[in-house]
Enzyme design. Structure first.
Site, PDB file in Angstrom:
ATOM      1  N   HIS A  91       0.746  -1.307   0.062  1.00 45.58           N
ATOM      2  CA  HIS A  91      -0.066  -0.067   0.069  1.00 45.58           C
ATOM      3  C   HIS A  91       1.006   1.025  -0.102  1.00 45.58           C
ATOM      4  CE1 HIS A  91      -4.045   1.955   1.416  1.00 45.58           C
ATOM      5  NE2 HIS A  91      -3.185   2.902   1.039  1.00 45.58           N
ATOM      6  N   HIS A  93       1.319   5.357  -2.449  1.00 39.66           N
ATOM      7  CA  HIS A  93       0.996   6.102  -3.365  1.00 39.66           C
ATOM      8  C   HIS A  93       2.242   6.606  -4.022  1.00 39.66           C
ATOM      9  CE1 HIS A  93      -3.102   6.320  -1.724  1.00 39.66           C
ATOM     10  NE2 HIS A  93      -2.684   5.910  -0.538  1.00 39.66           N
ATOM     11  N   LEU A  94       2.335   6.330  -5.434  1.00 43.75           N
ATOM     12  CA  LEU A  94       3.445   6.800  -6.013  1.00 43.75           C
ATOM     13  C   LEU A  94       3.125   7.974  -6.846  1.00 43.75           C
ATOM     14  CD1 LEU A  94       5.019   3.622  -7.138  1.00 43.75           C
ATOM     15  CD2 LEU A  94       5.367   4.784  -5.041  1.00 43.75           C
ATOM     16  N   ASN A 125      -5.252   6.407  -6.832  1.00 47.99           N
ATOM     17  CA  ASN A 125      -5.673   7.778  -6.793  1.00 47.99           C
ATOM     18  C   ASN A 125      -4.644   8.790  -7.484  1.00 47.99           C
ATOM     19  OD1 ASN A 125      -4.027   7.393  -4.726  1.00 47.99           O
ATOM     20  ND2 ASN A 125      -5.008   8.896  -3.238  1.00 47.99           N
ATOM     21  N   ASP A 183      -8.973   3.374  -2.893  1.00 46.37           N
ATOM     22  CA  ASP A 183      -8.077   4.038  -1.743  1.00 46.37           C
ATOM     23  C   ASP A 183      -8.276   5.210  -1.761  1.00 46.37           C
ATOM     24  OD1 ASP A 183      -6.704   3.968   0.855  1.00 46.37           O
ATOM     25  OD2 ASP A 183      -5.091   4.456  -0.448  1.00 46.37           O
ATOM     26  N   HIS A 210     -10.461   1.041   1.684  1.00 45.05           N
ATOM     27  CA  HIS A 210     -10.081   2.184   2.716  1.00 45.05           C
ATOM     28  C   HIS A 210     -11.508   2.256   3.410  1.00 45.05           C
ATOM     29  CE1 HIS A 210      -8.875   6.408   3.528  1.00 45.05           C
ATOM     30  NE2 HIS A 210     -10.146   6.453   3.833  1.00 45.05           N
ATOM     31  N   ASN A 309      -4.909   9.651   7.520  1.00 40.66           N
ATOM     32  CA  ASN A 309      -6.347   9.134   7.249  1.00 40.66           C
ATOM     33  C   ASN A 309      -6.281   7.576   6.970  1.00 40.66           C
ATOM     34  OD1 ASN A 309      -8.753   8.594   6.804  1.00 40.66           O
ATOM     35  ND2 ASN A 309      -9.293   9.683   5.037  1.00 40.66           N
ATOM     36  N   ASP A 336       1.409   2.720   3.690  1.00 41.74           N
ATOM     37  CA  ASP A 336       0.304   3.812   3.184  1.00 41.74           C
ATOM     38  C   ASP A 336       1.174   5.031   3.103  1.00 41.74           C
ATOM     39  OD1 ASP A 336      -1.799   5.175   2.301  1.00 41.74           O
ATOM     40  OD2 ASP A 336      -2.813   5.175   4.088  1.00 41.74           O
ATOM     41  N   HIS A 340       3.318  14.394   0.017  1.00 41.48           N
ATOM     42  CA  HIS A 340       2.979  15.520  -0.199  1.00 41.48           C
ATOM     43  C   HIS A 340       3.828  16.616  -0.379  1.00 41.48           C
ATOM     44  CE1 HIS A 340      -1.232  14.311   0.139  1.00 41.48           C
ATOM     45  NE2 HIS A 340      -1.090  13.712   1.135  1.00 41.48           N
TER      46      HIS A 340
HETATM   47 ZN   LIG Z   1      -6.489   4.776   2.344  1.00 40.61          ZN
HETATM   48 ZN   LIG Z   2      -3.472   4.938   0.943  1.00 45.11          ZN
END
Ligand SMILES: [Zn+2]
Ligand SMILES: [Zn+2]
Lengths: 468, 336
Positions: A91, A93-94, A125, A183, A210, A309, A336, A340
């Site tokens: 899990h 986020h790239l 996402n 997600d 999620h 989150n 996760d 940012h």
């Molecule tokens: Zn999530």
């Molecule tokens: Zn996530």
């Protein structure tokens, strides 16, 4: 043994993905003997000093036979090092495509191998959302160009992650997605979730949810409890997670399809998963290193690098998560990783985006706070970081079995580490662990038989430089 | 974690030239240990008493024909208000002018904030003009913390979202002490929308620190989780809260809360939580009624109570100026 894995794509490791076999053949006939290292491989029941022979990117043999490979390049594994099947972050986020200022696939995989991960699953996402084979292919092409960690794209459950129509999950599967998830948010509609579970099961893909009842959360930004109350931060109640967890377990039970629950954070959610597993529901779950170690008490300075989150919960939740990790209720630790830009995080707490990065700190945090703290064994850590993610996603790895890809994480369990966000390979700096002193880190990361990362801070680690 | 620690917090600056507010009144310039006043938790009980004593001295300035002392002459104070507030902004401004400070008012809708500039950029731009103090009001909890981290200027929180409004609690304390002669041991009941109230949070911290016996009362939908950990008694019954109270503090109810299902109607709110003369009769005979304003007559307070003899609402306004003068003066005392 080279033929066994030579046909597979070097990036996503799928047999069907025949386009990317060339890289694999570069290392054909090349042999490397990792000599005398402590190998921790729970699937094969190993925790001993034993030799590992790598040939053509795969594990060619283990133990006595491995020693008689006269022409192999020999790496004398340093005394304190531990050789494990490669860690898989299921899990992350790239951010590519669309948010390249936060992270790219290239910087993400660089961060992954620096954190000891040989593979990383990336959430859909992005912008556009990965609800389409074209996006999946783009991610895989970027991963291939970077050539460090394997990348397993996770497709969207619904078109545009809008929660209404199913995405073309069959096509996403064919393009190389290993799971589907919306997600960032829940699949809010129970009927859509039910259909997604049924539909994705045709492709042996888990649906990763999620768990957040968005209406109940409202504009909540912090765990609803004493600290959020005193700090005047709007509450994100535990029940908003637990309601969806209970629903998803019920739907998995109804459909018989596997569901995987992302980043659980509350004791109630764990209770529900434990009960579901006891009655045989195909439910699995993950937790993050930050939910295992931090609480809402840390919000006192309104540091947005503690805004996640689901939110950081209470001490009792953290204790329950650690217990769940120990008793097997929790299947995986996943980061996760949510990079940012610092501009976005340098904002009012309620306006800053949710999420912290984790690829480059997860291992040290887990070794220090879980293994050295006596909560879990090193073998259990390998299960939750390697064995179970591989099993749940249906990807290779998780064991140093003969014929398996030589994806290896070499740990330095006693290495003193001081987290310094400025040195991260990730573009993100949003870590709650900056400045922490931890015991344990990565010595080297080997992907498909080649060294993808060597920790320059460890003199002994240099022996891994030549592995390819 | 170094990144989260305010580098200025706790720095004990000693003033080189003592300033005098009124001759002979304060020979040694006392000061507050905190760099910024963001929460009542930044103050000790002694510092709160010092602020109240100083405020009493400042009140005297307000009675003179020339209501001005040179205490902050040459100091620049910015009033940075991201939320509309005539009352608090005017109170700070009057306080600054009485101390001879150079005052600049910045309202969010008249500044670059309206053009999409971030709070951080706005503050860094203002900081470049070397203000001595910044008074901040903002809709986000913790906004003052962010400003304080970015600035060398001292920051006074004039209300940050649902978090705190420390000068309100200080002026409430001054009002109570004037009327009752003490704070310790008094029974203070705070009634209304507890959850969304920054006035509540600052008052609970202050009143508990000074030893008052605090009871909080409001609808079950508007409670803070785990409030009793703050050492207060919690009830949903206004009659129970009023019983034997020396001080009754009413909180403003925002009528838009009905949209969040917090309460069904203003009629029902008034019936269950409105302060009426009949309810007031359960309090101590010399009980006082407080309200931070602006009032919703007929919702949280009946007009007969607001305008009645026990109401000290206008005293609160007058004391607001004095307390803010005291806070500005004592914080500036540490400015080199
Ligand atoms: Zn999530
Ligand atoms: Zn996530």
């Amino acid at each position: 043994m080279g033929w066994l894995c030579g046909w597979r794509c070097s990036t996503c490791w799928r047999v069907e993905c025949s386009k990317r076999t060339l890289r694999e053949q570069v290392s054909e006939n090349r042999r490397t003997l990792l000599r005398g290292g402590r190998v921790v491989d729970p699937v094969n029941g190993l925790d001993e000093r034993i030799d590992v022979l790598i040939e053509a990117g795969c594990v060619a043999s283990i133990g006595d036979q491995a020693q008689h490979q006269g022409d192999a390049a020999v790496v004398n594994v340093p005394g304190g090092a531990v050789i494990c099947p490669g860690f898989i972050d299921m899990h992350a986020h790239l951010r590519e495509p669309g948010h390249e200022y936060k992270e790219t696939v290239a910087t993400g995989v660089a961060a992954a191998v620096a954190g000891g991960f040989t593979a990383v699953a990336c959430m859909p996402n992005t912008r556009p959302v990965n609800d389409d084979a074209g996006v999946t292919q783009l991610i895989l092409a970027k991963a291939d160009a970077a050539g460090l960690a394997r990348v397993y794209p996770v497709g969207a459950v619904t078109r545009g992650q809008a929660g209404e129509q199913l995405a073309e999950i069959g096509e996403l599967h064919a393009a190389g997605c290993v799971a589907v998830s919306d997600d960032g948010k829940s699949v809010a509609n129970a009927l859509v979730m039910r259909r997604a579970l049924e539909y994705a099961s045709m492709f042996d893909m888990p649906v990763i949810d999620h768990c957040e009842d968005a209406v109940l959360v409202g504009d909540g930004v912090a765990h609803e409890g004493y600290h959020a109350g005193v700090l005047g931060l709007r509450g994100w109640p535990a029940a908003a997670e637990e309601i969806v967890v209970e629903r998803d377990i019920a739907l998995s039970e109804l459909t018989g399809s596997p569901v995987h629950l992302a980043h659980l954070s509350t004791r109630g959610a764990l209770r529900a998963v434990r009960a579901g597993k006891e009655r045989g529901v195909a439910v699995t779950c993950e937790v993050t290193p930050h939910h295992l170690t931090l609480t809402d008490e840390q919000l006192a300075t309104y540091d947005t690098n503690h805004k996640t989150n689901p939110p950081l919960r209470e001490l009792a939740d953290v204790a329950a998560l650690v217990e769940g990790l120990r008793d097997g209720t929790i299947d995986c630790i996943a980061t996760d990783h949510a990079p940012h830009h610092y501009d976005e995080k340098q904002a009012e707490f309620d306006r800053a985006p949710f999420g912290v990065i984790g690829l480059e700190t997860a291992l040290s945090v887990c070794l220090d706070r879980l293994v050295h703290a006596g909560h879990v064994t090193l073998g259990r850590l390998v299960e939750v970081l390697s064995v179970n993610p591989a099993r749940i996603l249906g990807v290779p790895g998780g064991a140093l079995t003969v014929g398996a890809p030589a994806d290896i994480t070499v740990l330095a369990p006693d290495l003193p580490v001081t987290v310094n966000a400025r040195t991260f390979r990730s573009l993100g700096r949003n870590t709650p662990f900056d400045g922490w002193s931890l015991r344990g880190g990565v010595m080297a990361t080997i992907v498909g038989g080649r060294t993808a990362y060597v920790n320059e801070a460890v003199a002994d680690a240099r022996v891994f430089t030549g592995v390819r | 974690m170094p990144s989260t620690v305010n580098p200025h917090r706790g720095v004990a600056d000693v003033p080189k030239t003592p300033v005098s507010v009124a001759p002979g009144l304060l020979d040694e310039v006392p000061r507050l240990r905190t760099k910024d006043l963001l929460s009542i938790a930044d103050l000790s009980a002694d510092e709160i008493l010092l602020i109240l004593d100083t405020a009493e001295a400042m009140k005297e300035v307000g009675t003179r024909s020339i209501k001005k002392v040179p205490a902050l002459r040459g100091r620049t104070v910015l009033n940075l208000f991201f939320e509309a507030s005539t009352r608090t902004r005017t109170s700070f401004e009057v306080a600054q002018k009485r101390l001879s400070a150079d005052t600049v008012n910045i309202a969010a809708n008249g500044s670059s904030v309206a053009k999409g500039e971030t709070l951080a950029d706005t503050v860094l731009n203002l900081e470049a003009m070397a203000p001595d103090m910044i008074v901040v009001r903002h809709a986000s909890a913790g906004a003052g913390h962010l400003v304080g981290r970015l600035c060398k200027a001292r920051v006074i929180n004039a209300g940050d979202g649902m978090h705190e409004h420390p000068t309100q609690a200080l002026l409430d304390a001054l009002t109570i002490r004037e009327r009752k002669g003490k704070i310790a041991g008094l029974k203070v009941s705070i009634i209304g929308d507890l959850l969304h109230s920054r006035v509540l949070r600052s008052n609970v911290l202050l009143l508990r620190l000074l030893g008052a016996d605090v009871c909080v009362c409001g609808p079950a939908t508007m409670m803070l989780p785990g409030m009793s950990r703050l050492g207060v008694r919690v009830t949903n019954s206004i009659d129970e809260a009023v019983e034997g109270a020396d001080v009754i503090m009413l909180l403003r109810i925002q009528l838009e809360r009905m949209d969040g299902y917090f309460f069904p109607s203003r009629r029902e709110y008034f019936r269950l939580f409105g302060m009426t003369p009949e309810r007031l009769s359960r309090a101590e005979t010399d009980a006082i009624i407080m309200h931070p304003g602006p009032l919703n007559r007929g919702v949280e307070i009946a007009s007969e109570v607001a305008d009645g003899p026990y109401s000290v609402i206008l005293d609160q306004v007058a004391n607001g100026v004095a307390v803010r003068m005291a806070v500005l003066y004592l914080l500036a005392g540490g400015v080199q």
